[in-house]
Design an enzyme around this catalytic site. Sequence first.
Site, PDB file in Angstrom:
ATOM      1  N   CYS A 110       0.812  -1.223   0.000  1.00 15.09           N
ATOM      2  CA  CYS A 110       0.000   0.000   0.000  1.00 15.09           C
ATOM      3  C   CYS A 110       0.843   1.270   0.000  1.00 15.09           C
ATOM      4  O   CYS A 110       0.339   2.357  -0.315  1.00 15.09           O
ATOM      5  CB  CYS A 110      -0.942  -0.002   1.205  1.00 15.09           C
ATOM      6  SG  CYS A 110      -2.065  -1.423   1.229  1.00 15.09           S
ATOM      7  N   HIS A 244      -3.118   7.063   3.217  1.00 15.20           N
ATOM      8  CA  HIS A 244      -3.610   5.800   2.673  1.00 15.20           C
ATOM      9  C   HIS A 244      -4.980   5.513   3.288  1.00 15.20           C
ATOM     10  O   HIS A 244      -5.172   5.635   4.501  1.00 15.20           O
ATOM     11  CB  HIS A 244      -2.620   4.688   3.002  1.00 15.20           C
ATOM     12  CG  HIS A 244      -3.122   3.315   2.692  1.00 15.20           C
ATOM     13  ND1 HIS A 244      -3.765   3.008   1.522  1.00 15.20           N
ATOM     14  CD2 HIS A 244      -3.084   2.156   3.423  1.00 15.20           C
ATOM     15  CE1 HIS A 244      -4.095   1.730   1.528  1.00 15.20           C
ATOM     16  NE2 HIS A 244      -3.699   1.202   2.664  1.00 15.20           N
ATOM     17  N   ASN A 274     -10.270   0.401   0.515  1.00 17.63           N
ATOM     18  CA  ASN A 274      -8.806   0.379   0.480  1.00 17.63           C
ATOM     19  C   ASN A 274      -8.358  -0.154  -0.871  1.00 17.63           C
ATOM     20  O   ASN A 274      -8.498  -1.334  -1.165  1.00 17.63           O
ATOM     21  CB  ASN A 274      -8.292  -0.504   1.612  1.00 17.63           C
ATOM     22  CG  ASN A 274      -6.776  -0.629   1.645  1.00 17.63           C
ATOM     23  OD1 ASN A 274      -6.088  -0.247   0.710  1.00 17.63           O
ATOM     24  ND2 ASN A 274      -6.254  -1.190   2.717  1.00 17.63           N
TER      25      ASN A 274
END
Length: 317
Positions: A110, A244, A274
Amino acid sequence: MSFQILGTGAYTPEKILTNDELSSLVDTSDEWITQRVGVKERRISVCESAAEMGAKAAQRALDAAGITAEQLDLIVGATVSADCICPSMSAMVQKQIGAHCPAFDVNSACSGFLFALDTAAAFLERGGIQYALVLGAERLSRIVDWTDRSTCVIFADGAGAFVIAKGENYLGSHLFTQGGDSVLHIPLGRGNSPFYEKEEQPLAVHMSGQETFKFAVTQIENDLKLIANQAGIDLSEVSWIVPHQANYRIIELAARRLRIPIEKFVLNLEYYGNTSSASVPICFDSLVRSGKLKKGDLIALCAFGGGLSSAACLIRW
């Protein structure tokens, strides 16, 4: 080492999967997901690869920058969910948009987009590069376990991209890796070798939620403080923070620890979930297109993920 952002772009698939719809696949509920993660719905690809989504985000970034794909000198992509090991996701994007430059992927889960951004910045600093495309593209729906409610409720599909050129707007960055697979692991599966004897897990996201949560909060706090110190500013001077988009509770706790108003954090995980390496550029693009940014604004980007890894950078608009 510095650059300026000429244009941004994002793309998410048309299919919207709500929490109520997801509860028909796995034992969960809208209330459970909303309270623990903060996601209400997510976008899921039904026919597009990570590269195809990446190409659409890339074209939007090129259009915003006012340049053509033929003018690109470099493409650096980030992904953990490309549809093939070879060619790279970036190579497939290059072909689809009609570019003719070197293209390669980086993988830091990520945090990958910020690792890719820093990599492209180094190429610009070295010279010989005028325009670079940096993108994160993910089809995470292909690698989650849709029977595991602790992970399948979180992840989604999409892509985001920046077109950058040499400039003076990249004020500082920090990349961090703490190697290991005990907290977050995405194995490739058994493989084809008839000689390999070690038992392996199937292809899926395996994550320890509690440990991920602790790591994420700590790294957001540490990384943002570090880049502010690098730039010689106080964090209170930052206009916007684009984190994030993993979990609202992570961001909320980090904001409290940093004593930064949650309103300064740009959030869209409620609607997009996500999207791993794509989440920061997708969210940043929404900020750019909102009209809220003003010339001279300081924007901090931060991410965390498997590796374990984290990254942060500071940009002047």
